[in-house]
Write an enzyme that holds these catalytic residues in place. Sequence first.
Site, PDB file in Angstrom:
ATOM      1  N   LYS A  13      39.035  34.590  39.726  1.00  0.00           N
ATOM      2  CA  LYS A  13      37.984  34.895  39.197  1.00  0.00           C
ATOM      3  C   LYS A  13      38.137  35.554  37.833  1.00  0.00           C
ATOM      4  CE  LYS A  13      37.389  39.369  40.951  1.00  0.00           C
ATOM      5  NZ  LYS A  13      36.935  40.443  42.328  1.00  0.00           N
TER       6      LYS A  13
ATOM      7  N   ARG B 113      31.049  49.094  48.921  1.00  0.00           N
ATOM      8  CA  ARG B 113      30.415  48.212  48.004  1.00  0.00           C
ATOM      9  C   ARG B 113      29.945  47.084  49.276  1.00  0.00           C
ATOM     10  NH1 ARG B 113      33.816  44.059  43.853  1.00  0.00           N
ATOM     11  NH2 ARG B 113      33.926  42.814  45.771  1.00  0.00           N
TER      12      ARG B 113
HETATM   13  C1  LIG Z   1      37.991  40.501  42.981  1.00  0.00           C
HETATM   14  C2  LIG Z   1      38.038  40.598  44.353  1.00  0.00           C
HETATM   15  C3  LIG Z   1      39.646  40.419  44.788  1.00  0.00           C
HETATM   16  C4  LIG Z   1      40.794  40.481  44.111  1.00  0.00           C
HETATM   17  O1  LIG Z   1      41.036  41.709  43.603  1.00  0.00           O
HETATM   18  P1  LIG Z   1      42.340  42.099  42.787  1.00  0.00           P
HETATM   19  O2  LIG Z   1      42.090  43.666  42.567  1.00  0.00           O
HETATM   20  O3  LIG Z   1      42.252  41.337  41.674  1.00  0.00           O
HETATM   21  O4  LIG Z   1      43.393  41.762  43.576  1.00  0.00           O
HETATM   22  C5  LIG Z   1      39.389  40.501  46.312  1.00  0.00           C
HETATM   23  N1  LIG Z   1      38.346  40.420  47.085  1.00  0.00           N
HETATM   24  C6  LIG Z   1      37.322  40.461  46.539  1.00  0.00           C
HETATM   25  C7  LIG Z   1      35.813  40.534  47.410  1.00  0.00           C
HETATM   26  C8  LIG Z   1      37.034  40.592  45.262  1.00  0.00           C
HETATM   27  O5  LIG Z   1      35.811  40.656  44.786  1.00  0.00           O
END
Ligand SMILES: *Cc1c(COP(=O)(O)O)cnc(C)c1O
Length: 357
Positions: free
Chosen positions: A36, A131
Site C-alpha cells: 500500500k 482499530r
Molecule cells: C498497513 C497494514 C499492514 C502492514 O503494516 P506495516 O506496518 O507496513 O507492516 C498490515 N495489516 C493491515 C491491516 C494494514 O492496514
Amino acid sequence: MTAPRLEIDLNKIYHNARTLVDRLADRGISVTGVTKATLGSPEIASALIRAGVTALGDSRIENIEAMRRAHVPASMTLIRSPMISQAERVVTHADVSLNTELDVISRLSFAAKEARRTHGVVLMVELGDLREGIMPGDLENTVRETLRFPNIVLRGIGTNLACRSGVSPDAKNMAELSALADSIDATFGSTLSIVSGGNSGNLTWALSGEDTGRINDLRLGEAILLGRETLHRQPIDGLHTDAITLIAEVVESKAKPSLPWGEIAQTAFGEQPPSIDRGLISQTILAIGQQDTDPCGLHARPGITILGASSDHLIVDSGGGCLCMGAEMTFQLNYSALVRAMTSPFVAKVVNRLIPV
Ligand SMILES: *Cc1c(COP(=O)(O)O)cnc(C)c1O
C-alpha cells in the site's frame, strides 16, 4: 535528472524481503507482502514475489487493480475492510479480503455469486489496539454466519496491533489469537488455514524465539521497505534502511537571520514560527513541500537541519556555506513521508532494475 524524485533500489527491497521471509520461515510463518505504501507498484510487487512472499496485500482496491493490469502473478488480499460500494471490484480483483462486518460479507457473497467466483474471507479480531476487529466474544457467531454465505470461503482469522494505539504484540495477545483459532476449529470441525498475527510491529515477537502457536502469517510493509521494526523504529539487523530515498533540488540558498521580523501572526500550516535566535544561518530552500511529502518525516544527512516547510518549500539550515542552485540533497524517509511522496504526482519515481539472482 528530474527532481523531486524517489530513488527505489529494488535489490535492497528484494534483500529485505528475502531476509524476513527466510527468518520467519524458520518460525513457521509466511509473509504477505504489503504494497500500500508503494501505490501498488508492479515492480516492487514483483521483487517481493521473487523474494518469496506467499501473497500480496494492499488496502486500496485501485492498487490491487493496477497490479492485476500489470499481470503481477500473486494471490491478492484487500487488507482494509471492503466498502460495500466496491464489492463487485473487490470480488473481481482480490482473492481474499480482511473483514469485520457481516453486512459487508453478505454483499461480497452476492457480488461473488453474480460473478461466478468464490471470495476468501479472513475475519479480523479486536485484541486491544482499537482499530478494526470483531470483539473476541462475538467471533464464534460471526464465523457461524460467515460459513452460511454462498461463494464465500472462510480462510482464516487475523488481528492488527501496533497501529492506532501502539499496542505491542506479545505472548499474551498472540496466545489469545491462537486459542481463538483452536476454538473455532474445534467448534466448526474446520481448520483455519490462515492465522495472521499482524504487521511489521509483530516482528520482534515473532523472531524472539517464543512459541508462535497457530500464527502462520504476517502482513509486512514498512519493515521490508524501510528496514525497521515499527514498535521503536529500530533498524532490523541485516536489513537496508535506505532502500528508498528522496532527492530534492535547491532553489535558494542565502545567509539569513534565523529569526523572522515584523508582527507575527499565523504560519501557512499553523506551525510555530522560529523562536530561537541562532544568528545568521545558511538558509537553503528545496523545491519540495507539504504537497509532496510529510516534511516532519524527512531525515537529512548530518550537518543539515530541517527548519520548516510550506506547501512547496522545504527550508533547511545547510550548515557551512550556501549551496549552488540546482544542487541536490538526499533524505531518508519515515513511513508517513514515504506514503505521501509515493502518492504525489509531483514526485518522480526512479526504480533501479532488479539484478537477476
Ligand atoms: C498497513 C497494514 C499492514 C502492514 O503494516 P506495516 O506496518 O507496513 O507492516 C498490515 N495489516 C493491515 C491491516 C494494514 O492496514
